[in-house]
Design a protein around this motif. Sequence first.
Motif, PDB file in Angstrom:
ATOM      1  N   SER A   1       2.373   1.292  22.827  1.00 30.09           N
ATOM      2  CA  SER A   1       1.623   2.487  23.204  1.00 30.09           C
ATOM      3  C   SER A   1       0.445   2.128  24.111  1.00 30.09           C
ATOM      4  CB  SER A   1       1.102   3.184  21.943  1.00 30.09           C
ATOM      5  OG  SER A   1       0.225   4.231  22.271  1.00 30.09           O
TER       6      SER A   1
ATOM      7  N   PHE B   1      -0.757   7.321  19.067  1.00 28.56           N
ATOM      8  CA  PHE B   1       0.082   7.975  20.066  1.00 28.56           C
ATOM      9  C   PHE B   1      -0.577   9.155  20.774  1.00 28.56           C
ATOM     10  CE2 PHE B   1       3.095   6.243  16.855  1.00 28.56           C
ATOM     11  CZ  PHE B   1       3.655   5.255  17.647  1.00 28.56           C
TER      12      PHE B   1
ATOM     13  N   PRO C   1       2.920  13.906  25.001  1.00 32.07           N
ATOM     14  CA  PRO C   1       4.180  13.162  24.936  1.00 32.07           C
ATOM     15  C   PRO C   1       3.919  11.653  25.014  1.00 32.07           C
ATOM     16  CG  PRO C   1       4.315  14.963  26.525  1.00 32.07           C
ATOM     17  CD  PRO C   1       2.875  14.844  26.132  1.00 32.07           C
ATOM     18  N   PHE C   2       4.715  10.892  24.296  1.00 36.94           N
ATOM     19  CA  PHE C   2       4.552   9.445  24.298  1.00 36.94           C
ATOM     20  C   PHE C   2       4.918   8.868  25.661  1.00 36.94           C
ATOM     21  CE2 PHE C   2       6.499   5.213  23.809  1.00 36.94           C
ATOM     22  CZ  PHE C   2       5.393   4.514  23.345  1.00 36.94           C
TER      23      PHE C   2
ATOM     24  N   TYR D   1       6.929  12.514  18.035  1.00 33.39           N
ATOM     25  CA  TYR D   1       6.848  11.787  19.300  1.00 33.39           C
ATOM     26  C   TYR D   1       8.243  11.328  19.714  1.00 33.39           C
ATOM     27  CZ  TYR D   1       2.024  11.691  17.748  1.00 33.39           C
ATOM     28  OH  TYR D   1       0.791  12.059  17.302  1.00 33.39           O
TER      29      TYR D   1
END
Length: 314
Positions: free
Chosen positions: A113, A206, A210-211, A253
Amino acid sequence: MDMKRILRDTALALALVAPLEGWLNVEWARLLAPRHHEYTADLARATPGKRVAFFGDSHPHSAFLNTPVPDSVANVSFGSESLRDIHVKLLTLLRRGVRLHTVVLQADPHVFSPYRETTNNEQVVVLGADVADYNAVYGRSLSGVKQLGMRVYPLSDVLNRNLLVSLLTAKYTRSAAAAQTESTPWHRLSAEARGRVADGRLLDQFGTGPFALSAVMYEQWKAILALCRQHGIRVVAIRYPVADEYLARLPRYDLRAVDELLRATPPDTILDYTTLYAGQTAPFTDSDHLGAAGSAAFGPRVFADLHNLPARRR
């Protein structure tokens, strides 16, 4: 302006700043110095006789705290370690003559991430690293003199100072409810409270949108795999156990990019323990870290699984 006035103003400024600086140094010694000492001790365990090394953040660090570690194994995972930190640390061990045959990396989604680009262990890792390795991996231009200054007086570095200020701010603005939740064993929290903790962890890892896969972390992942293969080191990736509350919220996610990354640049083996303690609360200390009970059970399982892996093809 005459010299006497300059000296007087300088003395006044020092008199005003000295108490604040003294207080910051006391807080550093209490909040962060033990972390640096623990990091140094952990890294020192990776002696030339070690053959297996675990790398990662607080998840693998806590997962093996309460289990005997075989003599051939070094758990050098620590804190908020990013893949950049791991890359530097692996280079450090190789420079020290540690001849590893297996490196165990972390393959939990949050490792890839973007938050790991800023939430990391850079300020700790740099203290024990070769300056050239650190500069190459991080794209910095740190001098050996500056590194020595950071070792002797950590608050001479602005990032260390900012980190301390952020910790103190969090400490004095934390609500009573949050403090109580943190001090209550995981299995004694209500389902609602456990859910709030999981929400907070996922938000940290996260964010709200959106990831998006971190290109920086992906490049470091590929660089670590290449370095290991250059030295004939087997790479095992582990996904660590998480609590039900965390796992239930993870589908918020779209993490397919992580699975695609692992297919495109695979380690030699992936061991997935994500759901190992599904339906249980006792093994955990929060939504995604094992506590003493979990560590005592998990460590022997992992070491046995590693021992039973087929021999790596050369």
